[in-house]
Every structure is written in C-alpha cells, then in structure tokens.
Design an enzyme around this catalytic site. Structure first.
Site, PDB file in Angstrom:
ATOM      1  N   GLY A 631       0.773  -0.641   0.280  1.00  0.00           N
ATOM      2  CA  GLY A 631      -0.100   0.084   0.065  1.00  0.00           C
ATOM      3  C   GLY A 631       0.891   0.923  -0.284  1.00  0.00           C
ATOM      4  O   GLY A 631       1.899   1.111   0.427  1.00  0.00           O
ATOM      5  N   GLY A 634      -0.231   9.418   1.697  1.00  0.00           N
ATOM      6  CA  GLY A 634       0.147  10.641   1.336  1.00  0.00           C
ATOM      7  C   GLY A 634       1.359  10.725   2.705  1.00  0.00           C
ATOM      8  O   GLY A 634       2.337  10.986   2.237  1.00  0.00           O
ATOM      9  N   LYS A 637       4.596   4.246   2.406  1.00  0.00           N
ATOM     10  CA  LYS A 637       4.381   3.672   1.803  1.00  0.00           C
ATOM     11  C   LYS A 637       4.783   2.604   3.003  1.00  0.00           C
ATOM     12  O   LYS A 637       5.076   2.442   3.805  1.00  0.00           O
ATOM     13  CB  LYS A 637       4.877   2.333   0.571  1.00  0.00           C
ATOM     14  CG  LYS A 637       5.628   3.644  -0.510  1.00  0.00           C
ATOM     15  CD  LYS A 637       6.399   2.941  -1.860  1.00  0.00           C
ATOM     16  CE  LYS A 637       6.683   3.672  -2.596  1.00  0.00           C
ATOM     17  NZ  LYS A 637       7.546   2.816  -3.570  1.00  0.00           N
ATOM     18  N   VAL A 638       3.189   1.258   2.403  1.00  0.00           N
ATOM     19  CA  VAL A 638       3.739   0.333   3.811  1.00  0.00           C
ATOM     20  C   VAL A 638       3.750  -1.205   3.002  1.00  0.00           C
ATOM     21  O   VAL A 638       3.537  -1.655   2.305  1.00  0.00           O
ATOM     22  CB  VAL A 638       1.770   0.247   4.182  1.00  0.00           C
ATOM     23  CG1 VAL A 638       1.838  -1.030   5.231  1.00  0.00           C
ATOM     24  CG2 VAL A 638       1.829   1.265   4.646  1.00  0.00           C
ATOM     25  N   LYS A 652       5.290   0.587   8.387  1.00  0.00           N
ATOM     26  CA  LYS A 652       5.040   1.643   7.524  1.00  0.00           C
ATOM     27  C   LYS A 652       6.363   2.632   7.399  1.00  0.00           C
ATOM     28  O   LYS A 652       7.364   3.146   8.148  1.00  0.00           O
ATOM     29  CB  LYS A 652       4.211   2.177   8.338  1.00  0.00           C
ATOM     30  CG  LYS A 652       3.312   3.550   7.517  1.00  0.00           C
ATOM     31  CD  LYS A 652       2.458   4.252   7.589  1.00  0.00           C
ATOM     32  CE  LYS A 652       1.340   5.278   6.650  1.00  0.00           C
ATOM     33  NZ  LYS A 652      -0.101   5.902   6.759  1.00  0.00           N
ATOM     34  N   ASP A 754      -7.078  11.861  11.590  1.00  0.00           N
ATOM     35  CA  ASP A 754      -6.721  11.605  10.147  1.00  0.00           C
ATOM     36  C   ASP A 754      -7.666  10.432  10.165  1.00  0.00           C
ATOM     37  O   ASP A 754      -6.995   8.871   9.729  1.00  0.00           O
ATOM     38  CB  ASP A 754      -5.388  11.383   9.542  1.00  0.00           C
ATOM     39  CG  ASP A 754      -5.368  11.412   7.932  1.00  0.00           C
ATOM     40  OD1 ASP A 754      -6.324  11.770   7.633  1.00  0.00           O
ATOM     41  OD2 ASP A 754      -4.421  10.764   7.731  1.00  0.00           O
TER      42      ASP A 754
END
Length: 931
Positions: A631, A634, A637-638, A652, A754
């Site tokens: 994934g 913003g 990346k994971v 992450k 968030d």
C-alpha cells in the site's frame, strides 16, 4: 289494564338491567383467555412471548387477579393493565377492547408497541387513564403510528391521556371536546400536523396540555381562553403563527409554565402577561415577536426562568424586571434592544445566567451587576457598550464565563481576581489600553482559566512571563494589539503549557522567532504581522491589519465557505507540507544524524512481548523491495514482512527527506510520542510495536491485518458480498469505541487527526482497527494542536479551513464522514457541501432526500432490526458532521448510543424517512441531554 302496567314495569326493569347483564356476561375467564391470545403475539428482548408475563397462562386462568400487571375490581374483572417499562414488542391488533368495559387504567408506556391505535379503544367506556407514552427518547419508546382515533371521544370519563413520544400523524380529533373530565393531555414528540381544533377549548378541566415537538400549524383558536385551569401549557417546537391575543393570556392566570418557543408567533408580547402572577417559567425565544418588552413583566414575582432571546424585540429593557427577585435565568440576547442596561438588574440576587448579547445596548456596564454573587454566566458581547469595565465584577466569585467582546469598552483591564471559577474570559474587539495585567495570571482562582481572548484592543507592553501560571489554558489570543518586546525572552518559560491555540499576530513584537517550549514548532500564522520579528531567513512579512472587527468576521465566513467548497486551503497545505519535507529546515538548523548506534537500539521495539528485532524485519522485506509493498498513501508506503517465526507484521515507511538525515525533530520527544502510542490497548485500535530510522526514513511497525483497509473492502467485491448491513453497523460501532477510548480514556487524551476509510483496517471477522493514529502529529512541523495540514481532504472538519485548530471535535466530524461513507457506499461529498452552505444544524438542503435513496444501492434495503440500526447510525453520523464544532456530540456519547442494547423504533416507515428527519432525531436527543 293491570297486566299492561305490570308488563311496562317488567320492561323498564329489564332495560335498567341490560348494562348489568352485559357486564356480568363478560367473565374473568373470557378476559383471561383474551389476554393470553394478545400475549402470544407479543415479544421481548429476552423471549417470545415476554417472560415477564409467564403468569398469563391457560394453567392459571382462575388466578387472573394475581397475574403480573393486572388489577381487578371487586367483581374480579380487570380494572387496570399496567405494563410500563417491560421492554415488550407488539401491537394492539389482537387486544379485544370489547371484553374490558371496566378498565380504568391502561398503561403501556416505555415499551416498543407500534402500529395504529384501533378505533375500538372507544369501547373502554370507564377508562380514566390512558398512558402510551415513551419514557426515553432513544433507549426505549413506543412506536404507535397513524391517526388518533376519533372514537377516543367516546371515553367520556378520561382524565389522563399520554400519547407522547410516538409517531402519530394527522390531527387531534374534534371529538376530544367530549372529554369534559380530561385534566392532562400530552401529545408531544409526534408528527401531528394540523391546527388545534376549537373543540379542545371545551375540555375546561385541563390543567396540563403539552403539544410540543409536532408539526402543528395555524393560529391558536380563541376557544383556548376557556382553559382557565391550565397550570402547564407547552406548545413549543411547532409551526404556529399569528399573535398571542390578550384575551387568551388574560384567562390563563393559573399558569406556572408557559412554553411557546421555537415557533413563528408574531405580534407583540401583550401587557396582559403581567396577570400570570403564578408563572415560574416563561419561554418565548426563537419566534417573531416584535415591539417592546412590557413593563408588566415585573409583576411576575414567582418567575424563575425568563427566555425572550432570538426575536425582534425593540426598545429598552424595562427597569421593572429588577423586581423579579426569584429569577435565575435572564435571556434577552439576539434582539434589537436599545438603551442602557438597567441598574435594577443588580437586585436579582438569585440570578445565575444573564444573556444580553447581540443587541444594540449602549452606555456603561452597571456597577450593580457586581451584586449578583450567584451569577455563573454573563454575556454582554456584540453591543455598543462604552466606558470602563466596572471593578465590581471582581465580586462575582462564582462566575464561570464572562464575554464582553465586540463593544466599545475603554480603560484598563480591572482586577477581577475574585472570579475563582472563571473558565472563559473574552474581552476582544474593544478599545482597552495599557498592559496585560499580571494579576490575570497570578490570581489563584484564575489558574483554571482555559479560554482567554484579549485580541483587537490597544494593549501595549510586553507579554507577561507569568502567563505560565495559567496551567489549564487551552486558547490564548492576544493578536491585533500593540504588544512589544523580545518574544523569545518573554516566552522562554512557557515549557509546560499545553495550549492548543495561540495567536500573537499583528503586534510590535521583536527579536528572534520563538523556538522555546510550546513554540518549538510554531506555525508562522501565529506571529505574522509583527515588525522586527526575525528568523534565520530574515524578517517576517508584515501585513496590514483590519480594525473593523465585525467586517473581519464577515470576511472570515466568506473565506471559510470558499476555502472549504473549493478545497483551496487543503490543496495549498498539502503542497506546503510536501515542500517542507523536501526542504531542510532553517528555523531549527540542528538535525539528528543517523548513526549505527541509533539504528541498533533494541528499545525501538517498545512492546515487551515482541520477540523480533528490526534487523529481522529488514531482512524479511529484502531491504524494502517493492515486491513487498502492499500500500501507499500520502505519508509513505506500507510493507508486509513475514518473519521466520511465522509472525507477520506491517511496516510503514514515512516520507521524510531524500538526504541521509532524520528530520529535524527532537529525538526524545519523538520517542516519548511513540511510547505513548505503544501503551494503547484496545481491541479496535491497531497495535504499534515500535519504530526505527534508516537512511533518513522513519519506520513504524504495526500488527498486520489480512483484509486490509475499510476503503479497499467497501469499494471492492467485499462491499457487496460480505459487507452487509450488520457488518457495516459493526464496523461503525467499533470505530466509535476506538475514538471514544482515545478521547476519554487516555491521559492525556489523544486526537487521531486523520480518520478515513483508508486508516481503518479490518481483521478476519471484519472487526475494525483504527490505524495511523499520531502519524499526522509525528510528521507535522508543529507539535502544538495548531498545524498547517491535518487530515485528508474530504474528511477534515470545516473549521480547519480557516483556523487550523485541531480538537477532538475534528475527529468527531471525520468519524461522521466515515460512518456516512460506510452506509452510503460512496463518499458523502454532496451532503457535506449542503450542510456547509446551509449553515444549519438540520440538513435543510436534504430535507426531502429519502434515506433509502441515499444508502448503498448495491445492497437490498435493511429491514426490521437492521433498519433500526442503520437509521441510528445515520442519524448520529449526521449530528457528527454539523458545521459548528460545539453542536457535534462527543465520541463518548456516540459510542454509548451506537452500542445500546435496545434500538429505537423507526419514526416513520423506513421507505418514508428523510435525511432531515434523521437529523432532527439526534438534535432532539442532544437538546434533551443539555436541558
């Protein structure tokens, strides 16, 4: 002749005996059998039929009078049925009214009965008490619908009728006028939508009449003047129009409570109001009343609550109001009142709330207000008051909120240290001079102050370092003054405060840009407009400030609307954030160099039970090869790391800098933040194992969840095949529990910042786990609650578009967006824009939008209990996205109500429910809690 006479007498005797024959023909056995038949159609949350009615049995027919909830007459027939608060579901369809002519009390209140009230209820000819009301707005209520049967007028002995909190529609039947014994009529909280029938005026024994919260319309009939015994009259929250004629008021002399608020009544408040000398509560707010406040109001010596706010009243405040010595609440705000504040108000020694804001009052604040030693709230803002703030206000030792903003007050800030309970002090937009007095910060009683606004005055001198004494301070605004001095030295000791909003802009501050304490990562907007304030890049830009405060307020609203609707501010902020990470900081030039020693610290894995090292993680993802990336967002990346032990973790990688340097943040603060997050233990929050740094990147290690994000599931195949209504409700409930835990069970509270569908992960059984909490905070250049960019577009609370203040209510807004998205199967962008542009607590722009058309069309509409659950989720979600943060519920409220064991019945058939109706459901509940 004698035979004819005897025949006539026998016939006459037979005629008189008919009622007795009819009564005796209805045996207790028949009544028992009828009740059992009715019971078999009922159910409860624990059993069907209800276990509480186990005594209602064929094996117990001879003991009818000993059955639960049954009371009998001397002739052993049923006289009372008392089923209140037994959590019974059912209808009256199988109840045989004709078999209970001796019934005097019929009580079904606080259950889940639904459907129409049969016209056969008119057979209960001896009924005196009819109670079908709801005892709680949400946790348990009946759902009787349809019209009030006209046959109710046949029950001539009725004294008490309570049909409140149901879903009745239509009109009050004119036959109500036949109930000459009626003393109490409560039809509040229904959907009745007619005018009041003139026949109601025939019920001259009425003492309590409540028609609140319906859709009654038209003018009040003159026949209501016959109700001379009224003690309580509640007509609030309807659509009534017209004047309250003097001939009505003059006959209601026994009234103790008169509630007419939230209608469209017009005309003047008649002088006859002074005849109601027993009146204790007068609520006329939110109408269209004009003219002056009658002097005769001063005759109401028993008055405790006086609410005239939000009308069009003119003229001066009568001096006679000073005679209302029992008054505790005095509300006259939002009118067009002129003249001075009467000195006589100082006689109201029991007064606790005084609201005179948003009028055109002139003159000075009376010294006599200092005598109101019970006063807790004093609002005089938005007037034209002049002169100095009276010293006597310092005597108000119980005052909690003092708002004198937006006036023309002059002089210095007086010594008000006697206000030991003060939480809010707003003196902004006046002409106050001299310095910020040190006693504001040294007074023992003011250490609990959490809101202090001194902006837009003419204050000068330095910022007192004693500001640090206000340990509870949350908001401090000293902008648009003439403050001077070197800010760095003045604020050097502000190391322990947790101020979430501060503003020193547009002053004459000098010296280096502050980097101490709470200003370690300060947004430049808090200091813009100061001559001589400089940083490593040179002097800050100076901009002219507006001196017209009310014009500035209007401009702010315009900027807010355009910013939010066009997403301009959000886009600029994202770009700015990106550039900030690309550009090496010049405000804080020292950086933390990556070192072998730093990377090898095993304490970076902070969960004690974790048995792997970061080195194992790096090896498992082949030094972060793209093939292990699952994934990208913003912030980075994971990666999925499958360790040799068989454990799977998610890593992450946060974007920071292309260089080999860790971002310019304080390592100790960063570690402390991570330690806080790793202490969180909640089944709906993902576990954070720890962190590390490598080649200028920060890595966060989480538990791995196979199903991935809620967004992926919602918009993928699972959204149709596996995300049914029950699962969606479960996800929303879990997310609410997570946020409630962060806001209300963590110390200090944690604001996520968030909340989106992509930051909610799903485990195998679709149990949600909130992730990425704290990420926005960790990456922000500002460690306070003021930030340049917080959250994701489409989920950010509207207030962030113009003040950028992060509070728990920002999370509430984001939760509401996510909850709507889960139920709608799409982002509710149109609904958010409608809410914003209407600037209303109810979704006016969606008033006629049917709920069934808003929900995810890929699924069949929910039914039965699922329909109730979906309606509850939607109504609470709509409350969460209100434009004004103060009108949003807390996550504790949201979580409790979503997880309630019993669900509210539907206010209308599911297919007829509108978005506006759902909005009003939660508004009414919140209002009830506040009151």
């Amino acid at each position: 002749m004698q035979l004819k006479t005897m025949t006539f007498h026998y016939m006459l005797l037979l005629l008189f005996a008919l009622p007795l024959i009819k009564t005796t023909s209805i045996s207790p056995r028949k009544q028992a059998e009828s009740l059992i038949k009715w019971k078999d159609g009922l159910s409860s949350s624990s059993s069907s039929p209800p276990s509480l009615l186990n005594s209602w049995s064929l094996t117990n027919l001879s003991s009818l009078c000993n059955w639960t909830a049954i009371v009998c007459t001397k002739t052993r027939t049923v006289s009372e049925i008392q089923l209140s608060r037994m959590e019974i579901n059912g209808t009256l369809a199988l109840f045989d009214f004709s078999l209970f002519p001796n019934l005097t009390h019929f009580n079904l209140s606080g259950n889940y009965f639904r459907g129409p009230i049969p016209s056969a209820i008119g057979n209960l000819s001896n009924l005196t008490t009819l109670d079908f009301n709801n005892n709680s707005l949400y946790n348990s209520y009946n759902g009787f619908s349809g019209p009030i049967p006209n046959s109710i007028g046949l029950i001539s002995g009725l004294q008490y009728i309570d049909l409140s909190n149901n879903f009745l529609e239509g009109k009050i039947p004119p036959s109500i006028g036949k109930l000459r014994e009626l003393q109490s009529l409560d039809l509040s909280y229904n959907s009745l939508n007619s005018s009041i029938p003139s026949e109601l005026g025939l019920c001259t024994n009425l003492t309590h009449l409540s028609l609140s919260s319906n859709k009654f319309n038209g003018e009040l009939p003159l026949s209501l003047s016959n109700l001379k015994n009224l003690v309580e009259l509640r007509l609030d929250a309807n659509l009534f129009i017209g004047q309250i004629l003097p001939s009505l008021v003059s006959n209601w002399t026994e009234l103790v409570s008169l509630y007419l608020q939230d209608n469209s009544f017009s005309g003047t408040i008649s002088a006859e109001i002074g005849l109601l000398t027993q009146l204790q509560y007068l609520r006329l707010y939110s109408n269209e009343f004009r003219g002056e406040i009658p002097q005769s109001l001063g005759n109401l010596s028993q008055l405790q609550g006086h609410y005239l706010s939000d009308n069009h009243l003119t003229g001066e405040i009568p001096q006679s109001l000073g005679k209302l010595t029992q008054l505790q609440g005095h509300y006259l705000s939002d009118n067009h009142l002129t003249g001075e504040i009467p000195q006589s108000l100082g006689k109201l020694t029991k007064l606790q709330q005084l609201y005179l804001s948003d009028n055109h009052l002139t003159g000075e604040i009376p010294q006599s207000l200092g005598k109101l030693t019970q006063l807790q709230q004093l609002y005089l803002s938005d007037n034209h008051l002049t002169g100095e703030i009276p010293q006597s206000l310092g005597n108000l030792s119980r005052l909690q909120r003092l708002d004198l903003s937006v006036n023309n007050l002059t002089g210095v800030i007086p010594r008000i240290s006697g206000m030991l309970d003060l939480k809010l002090l707003s003196l902004s937009n006046n002409n106050l001079t001299w310095v910020i007095p040190i006693f504001l910060f040294l007074a023992v009683g003011l250490t609990g102050l959490d809101y202090l606004n001194l902006s837009s005055n003419s204050l000068s001198g330095a910022i007192p370092s004693e500001l640090r004494m206000l340990t509870e301070l949350d908001v401090f605004n000293a902008s648009h003054n003439h403050l001077s001095g070197e800010i760095q030295s003045a604020l050097a000791e502000l190391l322990t405060l947790s101020i979430s909003m501060y503003d020193f802009s547009y002053n004459n501050l000098t010296g280096p840009f502050p980097t101490c304490g709470i200003f370690n990562k300060v947004p430049t907007s808090a200091f813009v407009g100061n001559h001589g304030l400089w940083s490593a890049e040179g002097p800050t830009e100076c901009k002219s400030s507006s001196t017209n405060s009310k014009s500035a307020k209007k401009n702010m609203v315009s900027v807010f609307l355009y910013s939010f609707l066009g997403f301009t501010v959000g886009a600029i902020s994202i770009a700015a954030l990106f550039l900030m990470f690309r550009k090496r900081s010049t405000i804080r030039p020292q950086v933390i160099k990556t070192s072998q020693n730093f990377e090898s610290v095993e304490a970076m894995i902070l969960q004690e039970e974790v048995k792997f090292t970061f080195a194992e993680v790096v090896k498992a993802v082949d030094d972060f090869h793209e093939k292990y990336c699952i994934g990208e967002g913003g912030f980075g990346k994971v990666y999925k790391a499958e360790l040799q032990s068989g454990q799977v973790v998610a890593v992450k990688r946060l974007n920071t800098d292309d260089s080999n340097d860790v971002p310019a943040i304080n390592l100790q603060s960063f570690q402390n933040e991570i330690r806080t997050l790793t202490t969180i233990r909640h089944r709906n929050i993902i576990r954070l194992y720890g962190f590390s740094t490598r080649r200028g990147c920060i890595f966060l290690l989480y538990e791995y969840l196979e199903r991935g994000s809620l967004g992926k599931a919602l918009y993928g195949v699972e959204g149709v095949t596996e995300l049914g209504w029950l699962t969606r409700v479960k996800i929303v409930q879990g997310l609410a529990r997570a946020l409630s835990y962060l806001h209300h069970d963590c110390s200090p509270p944690i604001v996520h910042r968030d909340v989106t569908v992509n930051n909610v992960l799903l485990e195998q059984e679709f149990e949600p786990r909130l992730s990425d909490f704290g990420t926005a905070r960790l990456l922000s250049i500002d460690s306070s609650n003021w930030t340049n960019i917080v959250g994701s577009l489409g989920y950010m609370a509207p207030e962030l578009a113009y003040i950028m203040q992060v509070t728990d209510k920002c999370d509430v807004y984001s939760f509401g967006v996510v909850a709507l998205e889960v139920m709608m199967g799409r982002h509710p962008g149109d609904m958010l824009e409608s809410q914003l542009s209407e600037s209303s607590t109810s979704m006016k722009g969606n008033a006629d939008l049917l709920l069934k058309d808003v929900l995810d069309q890929r699924l069949e509409p929910p039914a039965n209990e699922l329909a109730k659950a979906v309606v509850l989720v939607m109504s609470i979600a709509l409350a969460c996205i209100r434009t004004r943060p103060g009108l949003r519920p807390t996550m504790h409220f949201v979580s409790q109500n979503l997880s309630a064991q019993s669900l509210p019945c539907l206010p209308k058939p599911f297919g007829m429910l509108t978005i506006n109706k759902l909005s009003m459901l939660t508004i009414n509940k919140l209002s009830a809690l506040e009151n």
